[in-house]
Design an enzyme around this catalytic site. Sequence first.
Site, PDB file in Angstrom:
ATOM      1  N   HIS A 169      -8.179  -4.860  -1.066  1.00  0.00           N
ATOM      2  CA  HIS A 169      -6.894  -4.264  -0.710  1.00  0.00           C
ATOM      3  C   HIS A 169      -6.053  -5.207   0.130  1.00  0.00           C
ATOM      4  O   HIS A 169      -4.839  -5.071   0.207  1.00  0.00           O
ATOM      5  CB  HIS A 169      -7.131  -2.955   0.041  1.00  0.00           C
ATOM      6  CG  HIS A 169      -5.895  -2.135   0.195  1.00  0.00           C
ATOM      7  ND1 HIS A 169      -5.069  -1.809  -0.873  1.00  0.00           N
ATOM      8  CD2 HIS A 169      -5.318  -1.573   1.294  1.00  0.00           C
ATOM      9  CE1 HIS A 169      -4.058  -1.078  -0.442  1.00  0.00           C
ATOM     10  NE2 HIS A 169      -4.178  -0.923   0.869  1.00  0.00           N
ATOM     11  N   SER A 193       0.854  -1.181   0.000  1.00  0.00           N
ATOM     12  CA  SER A 193       0.000   0.000   0.000  1.00  0.00           C
ATOM     13  C   SER A 193       0.901   1.247   0.000  1.00  0.00           C
ATOM     14  O   SER A 193       1.691   1.430  -0.917  1.00  0.00           O
ATOM     15  CB  SER A 193      -0.942  -0.034   1.200  1.00  0.00           C
ATOM     16  OG  SER A 193      -1.952   0.930   1.075  1.00  0.00           O
TER      17      SER A 193
END
Length: 793
Positions: free
Chosen positions: A762, A642
């Site tokens: 995610h 991320s």
Amino acid sequence: MSIVVSRSLRRRALLSLLLTAAPVCAFSTLSSRPFASVPSSFLSKRSMTSDSISDSTTVEPTAGADEFTYLEDVESEASLAFAMESNAKCLADLGDPTTSETYDRILAVLESDDRIPYAGKMGKNMDGADIVFNFWKDSNNPKGLWRQTTLESYKTAKPDWTTVLDIDKLAKEDGISWVYKGSRALPRRRDTESPNDGTVVTRALLNLSRGGSDAKYVKEFDLLTGDFVKDEPFNLPEAKSSVSYKSRNVLLVGTDMGEGSMTDSGYPRQIREWYRGTDIKDAPVVFEGDKKDVSVGSYIDDNRHYGGPIYEVRYRGLTFYTSKYWVRAIKFDHLLAPSERREGVAEPGDFIEVAVQDDAKVNFLGNMMLVTLRSDWEVAGKTYKLGSVIYCDAKTFLDTGTADFTMLFEPTDNTALEYYSATRNYVCLVTMNDVKSKLDFYKIGDNGSSLTYVGGDKEAQVRSASVSALDTTDSDEFWFTTSGYTQPSTLCLADASRVEDGKDYIIEEVKSLPAQYDSSALDVEQHFATSKDGTQVPYFVVKKKGTELNGKTPTLLYGYGGFEISLGPSYSATVGIAWLEKGGAFVEACIRGGGEYGPSWHQAALKEKRNKAYEDFIAVGEDLCSKGLCTAGSTLAARGGSNGGLLMGNMYLQGKDLFGAIHCAVPLLDMQRFHTLLAGASWMAEYGDPETDDWDNFLNKYSPYHNIDETVEKYPAMLVTTSTRDDRVHPAHARKMVAKLWDMGKGKNWPVHYYENIEGGHGGAADAKQSAFMSTLAYDFMMKTLKKNAEEL
């Protein structure tokens, strides 16, 4: 009281997303070719004809568009072909991780019945017993079970669980790969039909996602019948929604209602008050923000059990770190639908804007307003520094815009607030001292108007610590969870009131995780590296006792460095199995951009100062090499996901001579277009605005996509991974970077591999098998690369 999310809980979520579940691919054999084999059809200017883009494309020719922009169309035929062909090539070159012993062991851990079934209390059952709920996945239930048991049964070795909802069964019935995303219960004190004197929780809003994306369906569940509500339910279609009960028949909703209802960041811009039995389209808009806001929201903060009022709170999230709040005190009748209210009840007063700094966090506790500062603030003739927690009389401040504040916590150069949490009569502050945790307790007095210190830990400890109240309405008991790098998690039942009597707050150990790997020969050390500007950067090293400092130890350096997320001691069976047991050393760098020393540590690496995070990470890596643990460019690997993926992209370029292998997971890499992709606009407070001078002044300098140097003959071996279903960080960041590297790197020693998981959101994985698959690939890739490099030393 609004709960302040703990660093430990945020860290646990972060690690579960990015350390154990991130989508990855890995080496089983190493290619001797200088350039990793690439699907030739995906090199430069791939299929930029109109027929290569699906009808559903949303790609626009904005600034920064290039020959790889077509990969921003998430599910176009061309994009999915790129992903699937790349995946096939990756596995053909690197092997099947399911044949690895590491895969079997990680999967066994992820599905083990020995895991701690963390649970939250949700009132009482019809027999008057306290009940707790847990979500559980195992080999027989890969998508999971939502289940309940009594608190007394939960404290036994083998609780008697009752299944409330079987997600695997639901997915099969619906023909949808559901991923459970949590629930929000109807508070029993606001439920006009709660049985047994209002002690039973009767309903909850369940969040279900297709394949793990952030967007989710909301479905109302009846906890008394054990089924979804049939009569006039509160259900919402797929969207990034914000929902909470105002009362049994009134919902506060922010969701996608078409044009103008969502912000540029893709989150709700409007709040509607939805009455049961009506169409959501007819629900009145009661609050709205600006399209450039990150999001807006509204919630009820019920402080009656602390002696305070019921607050109705509305807020606009202006940026990721700034908000404006509006508050009013209301009566119980104001929670109800108009048809349910008693006659003669006056309308509530107007909302009052809370006159604090935009970057301050506000919470209400009884009759107090607590303010957590992210910058210095002068009020009532005094200045309070950033990182402090102060409180005052809420009504006085709301009425006049000022009040006399009392200091609850003031940071020092070495200490910072981690978070705080309240029980019925106490507030627990969890603080960090050089990334070691400490608990302190304060008694709530004067009918919810004061806080008095009553005791706590004598010194900070190297551990993670999570404090979660059982039931703030009637108990001072709390769940206390601890773990360390080599200490498995332990869940204890604790009681804040014991501190006041001079006793240990722990009542009993309820659950403990057995050792998942052999850590008996491991040492944990804390060191400090000196960054380029002289800043001391803490890091932890986990390695075998007596490790020979000959530069040959495979060393994995993990970092994040953003969004005020703190790293620190925490147990990871995956790291232990896949890395430490194989002779590797694991290192965690607490670089600037995180929250290890509070907001000042975070702000030191914001926007134009982002380079500080990268300099810190490099400094730690160089320190490890200077100590002889590993060798630059050979036996040192780096991993992050991320925002940590952006870190890895920069390490690939800036640290090309330092790292021997890099795993870059679910990354941001194109910093010229990040704000146009999915939730990217919400991160401009962290990185900057590419459509302003920010691009020329600093963003271009740490945009990996724009800084690949074609004159470089050798870059480190790198694995880039993402998820098709990630609707937070767009998969195009990874896709485009890899495509560009493959294109520019022809004939060069730029070994790059790419794997894109089709599900997972995610977090990168939708179930335990995917997580084990991905984790095994990642660690095998790094370990085998470093061991091969070590042979050449």
